[in-house]
Design a protein around this motif. Structure first.
Motif, PDB file in Angstrom:
ATOM      1  N   ARG A  28      43.706  44.245  36.378  1.00  0.00           N
ATOM      2  CA  ARG A  28      42.301  43.844  36.456  1.00  0.00           C
ATOM      3  C   ARG A  28      42.140  42.387  36.033  1.00  0.00           C
ATOM      4  NH1 ARG A  28      37.129  46.922  33.624  1.00  0.00           N
ATOM      5  NH2 ARG A  28      35.711  45.129  33.625  1.00  0.00           N
ATOM      6  N   LEU A  29      41.465  41.629  36.864  1.00  0.00           N
ATOM      7  CA  LEU A  29      41.328  40.189  36.649  1.00  0.00           C
ATOM      8  C   LEU A  29      40.154  39.888  35.734  1.00  0.00           C
ATOM      9  CD1 LEU A  29      41.857  39.057  40.363  1.00  0.00           C
ATOM     10  CD2 LEU A  29      43.591  39.327  38.568  1.00  0.00           C
ATOM     11  N   ALA A  30      40.191  38.711  35.149  1.00  0.00           N
ATOM     12  CA  ALA A  30      39.085  38.261  34.306  1.00  0.00           C
ATOM     13  C   ALA A  30      37.887  37.891  35.171  1.00  0.00           C
ATOM     14  CB  ALA A  30      39.520  37.066  33.469  1.00  0.00           C
ATOM     15  N   THR A  31      36.713  38.000  34.581  1.00  0.00           N
ATOM     16  CA  THR A  31      35.481  37.556  35.234  1.00  0.00           C
ATOM     17  C   THR A  31      34.855  36.444  34.387  1.00  0.00           C
ATOM     18  OG1 THR A  31      34.042  39.125  34.067  1.00  0.00           O
ATOM     19  CG2 THR A  31      35.148  39.915  36.072  1.00  0.00           C
ATOM     20  N   ARG A  32      33.695  35.980  34.803  1.00  0.00           N
ATOM     21  CA  ARG A  32      33.034  34.918  34.037  1.00  0.00           C
ATOM     22  C   ARG A  32      32.594  35.395  32.662  1.00  0.00           C
ATOM     23  NH1 ARG A  32      28.609  32.717  38.198  1.00  0.00           N
ATOM     24  NH2 ARG A  32      28.502  34.970  38.608  1.00  0.00           N
ATOM     25  N   THR A  33      32.438  36.708  32.496  1.00  0.00           N
ATOM     26  CA  THR A  33      31.945  37.234  31.210  1.00  0.00           C
ATOM     27  C   THR A  33      32.963  38.092  30.466  1.00  0.00           C
ATOM     28  OG1 THR A  33      30.990  39.145  32.366  1.00  0.00           O
ATOM     29  CG2 THR A  33      29.562  37.223  32.026  1.00  0.00           C
ATOM     30  N   LEU A  34      34.013  38.541  31.148  1.00  0.00           N
ATOM     31  CA  LEU A  34      34.968  39.451  30.512  1.00  0.00           C
ATOM     32  C   LEU A  34      36.395  38.970  30.759  1.00  0.00           C
ATOM     33  CD1 LEU A  34      33.427  42.894  31.540  1.00  0.00           C
ATOM     34  CD2 LEU A  34      33.332  41.818  29.280  1.00  0.00           C
ATOM     35  N   PRO A  35      37.283  39.124  29.750  1.00  0.00           N
ATOM     36  CA  PRO A  35      38.695  38.765  29.941  1.00  0.00           C
ATOM     37  C   PRO A  35      39.411  39.820  30.775  1.00  0.00           C
ATOM     38  CG  PRO A  35      38.340  39.616  27.740  1.00  0.00           C
ATOM     39  CD  PRO A  35      36.986  39.528  28.374  1.00  0.00           C
ATOM     40  N   SER A  36      40.650  39.559  31.100  1.00  0.00           N
ATOM     41  CA  SER A  36      41.435  40.479  31.923  1.00  0.00           C
ATOM     42  C   SER A  36      42.041  41.584  31.057  1.00  0.00           C
ATOM     43  CB  SER A  36      42.552  39.719  32.631  1.00  0.00           C
ATOM     44  OG  SER A  36      43.516  39.269  31.687  1.00  0.00           O
ATOM     45  N   SER A  37      42.568  42.609  31.705  1.00  0.00           N
ATOM     46  CA  SER A  37      43.252  43.690  30.995  1.00  0.00           C
ATOM     47  C   SER A  37      44.468  43.181  30.245  1.00  0.00           C
ATOM     48  CB  SER A  37      43.677  44.778  31.988  1.00  0.00           C
ATOM     49  OG  SER A  37      42.573  45.427  32.554  1.00  0.00           O
ATOM     50  N   ALA A  38      45.242  42.305  30.891  1.00  0.00           N
ATOM     51  CA  ALA A  38      46.440  41.784  30.241  1.00  0.00           C
ATOM     52  C   ALA A  38      46.095  40.938  29.030  1.00  0.00           C
ATOM     53  CB  ALA A  38      47.267  40.986  31.249  1.00  0.00           C
ATOM     54  N   GLU A  39      45.049  40.107  29.139  1.00  0.00           N
ATOM     55  CA  GLU A  39      44.647  39.284  28.002  1.00  0.00           C
ATOM     56  C   GLU A  39      44.254  40.133  26.797  1.00  0.00           C
ATOM     57  OE1 GLU A  39      42.537  35.237  29.326  1.00  0.00           O
ATOM     58  OE2 GLU A  39      41.679  36.996  30.313  1.00  0.00           O
ATOM     59  N   GLN A  40      43.547  41.219  27.039  1.00  0.00           N
ATOM     60  CA  GLN A  40      43.094  42.089  25.969  1.00  0.00           C
ATOM     61  C   GLN A  40      44.128  43.143  25.570  1.00  0.00           C
ATOM     62  OE1 GLN A  40      40.808  40.516  24.525  1.00  0.00           O
ATOM     63  NE2 GLN A  40      39.008  41.848  24.674  1.00  0.00           N
ATOM     64  N   ARG A  41      45.290  43.102  26.245  1.00  0.00           N
ATOM     65  CA  ARG A  41      46.374  44.042  25.960  1.00  0.00           C
ATOM     66  C   ARG A  41      45.867  45.481  26.014  1.00  0.00           C
ATOM     67  NH1 ARG A  41      49.447  40.906  20.926  1.00  0.00           N
ATOM     68  NH2 ARG A  41      49.744  38.942  22.041  1.00  0.00           N
ATOM     69  N   ALA A  42      45.101  45.765  27.052  1.00  0.00           N
ATOM     70  CA  ALA A  42      44.519  47.094  27.198  1.00  0.00           C
ATOM     71  C   ALA A  42      45.622  48.144  27.338  1.00  0.00           C
ATOM     72  CB  ALA A  42      43.609  47.117  28.422  1.00  0.00           C
ATOM     73  N   GLY A  43      45.446  49.253  26.666  1.00  0.00           N
ATOM     74  CA  GLY A  43      46.451  50.304  26.728  1.00  0.00           C
ATOM     75  C   GLY A  43      46.085  51.485  25.862  1.00  0.00           C
ATOM     76  N   ILE A  44      46.978  52.458  25.851  1.00  0.00           N
ATOM     77  CA  ILE A  44      46.830  53.675  25.067  1.00  0.00           C
ATOM     78  C   ILE A  44      48.031  53.820  24.142  1.00  0.00           C
ATOM     79  CG2 ILE A  44      46.670  56.199  25.143  1.00  0.00           C
ATOM     80  CD1 ILE A  44      44.178  54.866  26.206  1.00  0.00           C
TER      81      ILE A  44
ATOM     82  N   ASN B  86      28.531  51.604  32.379  1.00  0.00           N
ATOM     83  CA  ASN B  86      27.603  50.493  32.208  1.00  0.00           C
ATOM     84  C   ASN B  86      28.260  49.203  32.708  1.00  0.00           C
ATOM     85  OD1 ASN B  86      29.367  49.618  30.174  1.00  0.00           O
ATOM     86  ND2 ASN B  86      28.140  50.521  28.535  1.00  0.00           N
ATOM     87  N   GLU B  87      27.569  48.092  32.589  1.00  0.00           N
ATOM     88  CA  GLU B  87      28.073  46.840  33.155  1.00  0.00           C
ATOM     89  C   GLU B  87      29.370  46.377  32.513  1.00  0.00           C
ATOM     90  OE1 GLU B  87      25.028  43.930  32.987  1.00  0.00           O
ATOM     91  OE2 GLU B  87      23.717  44.917  34.459  1.00  0.00           O
ATOM     92  N   ALA B  88      29.610  46.811  31.268  1.00  0.00           N
ATOM     93  CA  ALA B  88      30.847  46.423  30.590  1.00  0.00           C
ATOM     94  C   ALA B  88      32.009  47.344  30.955  1.00  0.00           C
ATOM     95  CB  ALA B  88      30.639  46.434  29.079  1.00  0.00           C
ATOM     96  N   GLY B  89      31.733  48.414  31.709  1.00  0.00           N
ATOM     97  CA  GLY B  89      32.779  49.339  32.103  1.00  0.00           C
ATOM     98  C   GLY B  89      32.896  50.552  31.205  1.00  0.00           C
TER      99      GLY B  89
END
Length: 706
Positions: free
Chosen positions: A268-284, A525-528
């Motif tokens: 998932r790519l970054a947007t103007r308001t939210l960082p990307s999945s990789a940047e936030q190290r999203a995971g479980i 919601n808009e933030a996902g």
């Protein structure tokens, strides 16, 4: 035809014609999913042949779970069953639907019940940690399709019954295994088993890791399990189940259609308001521990009781794009089942009575997520979930080869929620909220008739009830829902199963209609972050069919024959559905009569299995799903799925003690661009999670017995 399924009960009037094709069954030595005349199932506590079971039950044996596919996950095997759909949005992120869509489950397994030899695996909050199990430690799975609350409690989807590997009596054996494949896939395992006259013990360890096909989709998982059964006396058996799973997988996130077409391997790519999945190290990050004890006592050959107790703990962390959730679960519960058999009366009857009590205590804290590190605390909450079920069932043998099953249960679900103040400015004082759903009675009535030794048919009426899970009353969007209502419904079903041509041809067909009220659907919601609402009624109609034909079977070869082939089988699994919303208004839009997203109107899985006397074996599987809607408005549809998989192996004993099994497996051999798990009703139209293109796996198993 699907629009007139209530009339399918009249199918009984025509069942007798099929008995003309019935043949005398030939005994089989195979532990096979399709030996309808011989295989015994545990569903609804009947312990009868599948042919004599008045319910739709799907079966998977060790051949299906650990030989047909090289991929060491439950997903491909479960998808061979009609009416069952397993998704894997990214490695380790499983989603399961039985006769329904996954619109309630952005991830995880909800709206089904799962057991391991009577031990509940589904917690009091309605969640099942399917990704904490390793398929290499399983020997058998039964899937009961449709509402089964009369014996197993709340849930409108179905029930899964797991069993471990069979232990050879009077022997000990050790098996070591290793595998490797595309995209950094590596795995190894060891199984130690010993069987004596009064005990059977299995110790199993498995490791799996992968870099993943997509960016930011790596996985590492370690599983260990200990299963023991001890005959303390002629009347008493004590069993133990210990499980521990340590799992971490990265979550790449969904893509829009344009992003998916340009680079399906992207996260998932970054947007103007939210960082990307990789940047936030999203995971479980998930650690699950489970310890269960079972005690079976047989007073005599007519009365026996099984009582189980368990305790579980889960340590869960989820760095997400917008926050960082940390959760700790502590679960405990028990189940007791008593069977009383009265075989000598005018109407031989088996009574089953029992109760189940589950409790979960959850601590959830949400933090800000600063590049994968928990930041300032945002919420501090506790959730207590309780479920209780009391049930009774009678199975009665009637004249004229009829068998009647009548069951009834009382189900009670309660939640208690407390939000504690944080240091945030304007934080409210601690508040306690409760949600106690009114107890419900769930009846089930089923009638089965056999037509000769090889054909049977059944009709059933059952009620379904599914309270919101703990992840739905307390969603990732935060807060505690006091307005979300349980799903309720009534299911009508008719089925026909049997065999012909000396049991070479086997078939199992079922049609059903399920009218569901207060259907729970997911929103973002808009933030996902997710939340859930009730979406009125849905009508769910379906047809499920399974056919197979054996060109060559071991039972057709005498001891003096030396044919090259010992098994040659072709099989088909077909699912047709028509799931539609009724009385569903979303904002100013009337979505009534729209298809329920996530459910393919047609699914066909076909396969070819071959085994030879020298030890070569081969399995070919083709899966097709036609497009289905991805949102409630039906404005976006999935891509058609055409998935070809194949496994070629060699298994042979050497001497009296050693066995070698080597195999190579190919996945997505047609090199299709597809998704094995879509994000339904996704915010920002990020529906797509790409699955791997053509890839391969190779492995080896070496076992020694003494």
């Amino acid at each position: 035809m699907l629009k007139r399924l209530p009339q399918s009960a009249f199918l009984f009037a025509f069942l007798g014609t099929y008995s003309l094709f019935a043949q005398t069954p030939t005994p089989s030595s195979l532990d096979d999913t399709l030996q309808l005349n011989e295989v015994v199932v545990r569903g609804y506590a009947t312990n009868r042949r599948l042919l004599e079971t008045a319910a739709s039950v799907g079966l998977l044996t060790r051949r299906d779970l650990n030989q047909r596919f090289g991929t060491p996950t439950l997903v491909p095997a479960l998808n061979t069953l009609p009416g069952v759909r397993a998704d894997e949005r990214s490695p380790g992120s499983y989603r399961l639907a039985i006769r329904g869509s996954a619109i309630r489950s952005p991830f995880g397994v909800r709206n089904v019940k799962a057991y391991w030899n009577e031990l509940p695996l589904t917690d009091a909050g309605g969640n099942t940690p399917l990704n904490a199990l390793d398929v290499r430690a399983l020997g058998r799975i039964e899937v009961i399709k449709g509402p089964s609350g009369s014996l197993y409690g709340a849930g409108t989807g179905g029930t899964i019954l797991f069993s471990g590997l069979a232990v050879p009596q009077g022997q000990s054996n050790v098996e070591v295994s290793a595998l490797g494949g595309s995209y950094g896939l590596l795995g190894n395992g060891v199984v130690v088993q010993t069987g004596k006259n009064n005990s059977a013990i299995t110790l199993n360890y498995n490791h799996l890791q992968s870099d993943g096909y997509r960016n930011h989709s790596a996985l590492v998982r370690d599983n260990i399990s200990l299963i023991g059964s001890f005959n303390v006396s002629d009347k008493r058996t004590v069993s133990v189940l210990g499980l521990y799973s340590d799992l971490h997988y990265q979550t790449p996130g969904g893509l829009t259609q344009a992003q998916f077409q340009v680079n399906p391997r992207a996260s998932r790519l970054a947007t103007r308001t939210l960082p990307s999945s990789a940047e936030q190290r999203a995971g479980i990050y998930q650690k699950v521990g489970y310890l269960g004890l079972s005690h079976e006592y047989r007073w005599n050959d007519r009365i026996q009781n099984t009582t189980v107790l368990y305790g579980s703990t889960t340590d869960f962390a989820n760095p997400f794009i917008t926050n960082y959730e940390k959760r700790t679960d502590q679960g405990m519960g028990g189940r007791t089942v008593t069977q009383i058999r009265l075989p000598n009366g005018p109407l031989p009857t088996t009574f089953t009575v029992g109760a189940e009590l589950l409790r979960n205590f959850t601590i959830v804290r949400n933090f800000g997520n600063r590049l994968g590190t928990a930041d300032t605390i945002q919420t501090d909450e506790e959730l207590i979930a309780r479920q209780s079920t009391v049930f009774a069932q009678a199975e009665m043998q009637l004249p004229a080869r009829f068998r009647l099953t009548a069951g009834l249960s009382r189900n009670d679900v309660r939640y208690g929620f407390t939000r504690f103040p944080t240091r945030a400015i304007g934080a409210l004082p601690a508040t306690l909220l409760t949600r106690n759903f009114s107890p419900v009675w769930l009846p089930r009535l089923a009638l089965l008739r056999t037509f000769g030794p090889n054909v049977s048919g059944f009709v059933s009426i059952s009620t379904g009830y599914s309270a919101p899970s703990s992840q739905e009353v307390r969603p990732s969007a935060g807060g505690f829902s006091t307005t979300l209502n349980p799903e309720r419904g009534t299911s009508y079903e008719a089925g026909l199963r049997g065999s012909a041509i000396q049991s070479r041809l086997r078939y199992d067909v079922a049609v059903y209609q399920f009218a569901l009220r207060q259907t729970i659907v997911r929103r973002s919601n808009e933030a996902g972050a997710e939340y859930f609402i009730n979406a009125g009624r849905t009508d769910q109609r379906g047809l499920e069919a399974q056919f197979s034909y054996d060109f060559v079977r071991p039972t057709f070869l005498s001891a003096t024959e030396r044919g090259f082939l010992s098994l040659l089988r072709i099989w088909h699994s077909l699912t047709l559905t028509d799931y539609r919303f009724r009385d569903y208004i979303q904002g100013t839009s009337d979505l009534s009569n729209n298809r329920v997203p996530g459910v393919a109107p047609a699914t066909l899985v076909t396969g070819l299995d071959a085994e030879t006397r020298p030890g070569l074996y081969a399995h070919l599987t083709y899966q097709f799903l036609n497009p289905f809607p991805l949102n409630d408005a039906n404005t976006v549809s999935a891509l058609p799925t055409r998935l070809l998989q194949a496994t070629l192996g060699f298994r042979r004993p050497f001497g009296q003690h050693w066995t070698l099994d080597v195999y190579a497996s190919g996945d997505n051999l047609l090199n299709q661009t597809y998704s094995l798990g879509y994000d339904l009703n996704a915010v920002g139209n990020r529906y797509y999670n790409a699955s791997p293109t053509r890839n391969g796996i190779g492995g080896i198993r070496i076992s020694a017995k003494w």
